[in-house]
Design a protein around this motif. Sequence first.
Motif, PDB file in Angstrom:
ATOM      1  N   TYR A 146     -13.668  57.378 -43.024  1.00 37.27           N
ATOM      2  CA  TYR A 146     -14.588  58.276 -42.314  1.00 37.27           C
ATOM      3  C   TYR A 146     -14.276  58.359 -40.830  1.00 37.27           C
ATOM      4  CZ  TYR A 146     -16.828  57.373 -46.729  1.00 37.27           C
ATOM      5  OH  TYR A 146     -17.064  57.237 -48.073  1.00 37.27           O
ATOM      6  N   ASP A 147     -13.108  57.857 -40.458  1.00 36.26           N
ATOM      7  CA  ASP A 147     -12.628  57.833 -39.075  1.00 36.26           C
ATOM      8  C   ASP A 147     -13.499  56.984 -38.145  1.00 36.26           C
ATOM      9  OD1 ASP A 147     -10.391  58.496 -37.589  1.00 36.26           O
ATOM     10  OD2 ASP A 147     -11.411  60.146 -36.583  1.00 36.26           O
ATOM     11  N   ILE A 148     -14.179  55.992 -38.723  1.00 35.45           N
ATOM     12  CA  ILE A 148     -14.892  54.998 -37.912  1.00 35.45           C
ATOM     13  C   ILE A 148     -13.844  54.009 -37.434  1.00 35.45           C
ATOM     14  CG2 ILE A 148     -16.627  53.182 -37.911  1.00 35.45           C
ATOM     15  CD1 ILE A 148     -18.021  54.777 -40.183  1.00 35.45           C
ATOM     16  N   ARG A 149     -13.918  53.629 -36.167  1.00 36.55           N
ATOM     17  CA  ARG A 149     -12.920  52.738 -35.577  1.00 36.55           C
ATOM     18  C   ARG A 149     -13.364  51.273 -35.659  1.00 36.55           C
ATOM     19  NH1 ARG A 149     -11.537  53.087 -30.339  1.00 36.55           N
ATOM     20  NH2 ARG A 149     -13.690  53.445 -29.793  1.00 36.55           N
ATOM     21  N   TYR A 150     -12.370  50.388 -35.776  1.00 37.84           N
ATOM     22  CA  TYR A 150     -12.597  48.949 -35.880  1.00 37.84           C
ATOM     23  C   TYR A 150     -11.520  48.211 -35.110  1.00 37.84           C
ATOM     24  CZ  TYR A 150     -15.244  50.336 -40.046  1.00 37.84           C
ATOM     25  OH  TYR A 150     -16.114  50.918 -40.918  1.00 37.84           O
ATOM     26  N   THR A 151     -11.863  47.014 -34.655  1.00 34.31           N
ATOM     27  CA  THR A 151     -10.884  46.072 -34.127  1.00 34.31           C
ATOM     28  C   THR A 151     -11.167  44.734 -34.785  1.00 34.31           C
ATOM     29  OG1 THR A 151     -10.703  47.214 -32.008  1.00 34.31           O
ATOM     30  CG2 THR A 151      -9.983  44.921 -32.063  1.00 34.31           C
ATOM     31  N   LEU A 152     -10.105  44.067 -35.238  1.00 39.64           N
ATOM     32  CA  LEU A 152     -10.239  42.779 -35.895  1.00 39.64           C
ATOM     33  C   LEU A 152      -9.313  41.775 -35.225  1.00 39.64           C
ATOM     34  CD1 LEU A 152     -11.581  41.245 -38.216  1.00 39.64           C
ATOM     35  CD2 LEU A 152      -9.855  42.170 -39.737  1.00 39.64           C
ATOM     36  N   THR A 153      -9.891  40.665 -34.761  1.00 34.71           N
ATOM     37  CA  THR A 153      -9.141  39.563 -34.158  1.00 34.71           C
ATOM     38  C   THR A 153      -9.467  38.291 -34.933  1.00 34.71           C
ATOM     39  OG1 THR A 153     -10.847  38.858 -32.586  1.00 34.71           O
ATOM     40  CG2 THR A 153      -9.387  40.660 -31.885  1.00 34.71           C
TER      41      THR A 153
END
Length: 148
Positions: free
Chosen positions: A45-52
């Motif tokens: 759905y073009d939702i953005r994420y960042t995972l660290t």
Amino acid sequence: MKYIIFLAIISLAFSCISTRQAATPVAANTDTIPSLIKGDFADDYDIRYTLTDSLFTQYPQARYHILKWNTKEQYFVARNDTANPSEKGLYSRIDYMYFQNMEPWHWGFCLTVYNAPSDSLAEVQAIADRKNPRKGCNGYPFSRMKRR
């Protein structure tokens, strides 16, 4: 008599050391983030994420502070940020899986549990069904992720 008292003291000392070692908590799972899922992503759905290693961010304002990685069973446990729009300060279990032949989607995640009162309950409350990624996330599909 002094010899018996000496042996009793030595025995007691070793007993305390053994008990102390046994009472030392076992280290938490020290797995770290797999490289394939580390970085910046967008879902279906073009939702953005960042995972660290320590933080899973769903933009614009949901953050999950990662407490434990389990790479063998492909999930992590996190505490919901107190500034999140909902389930503030509660605990989540986030399962993930890898995809093959689904480019540009290489992996997906499922917010399996998002409102547990403790990390241990979040971890054991539910498990996603990776054999059925279209409905294996509490009846919904895994969110497919691609690199941004």
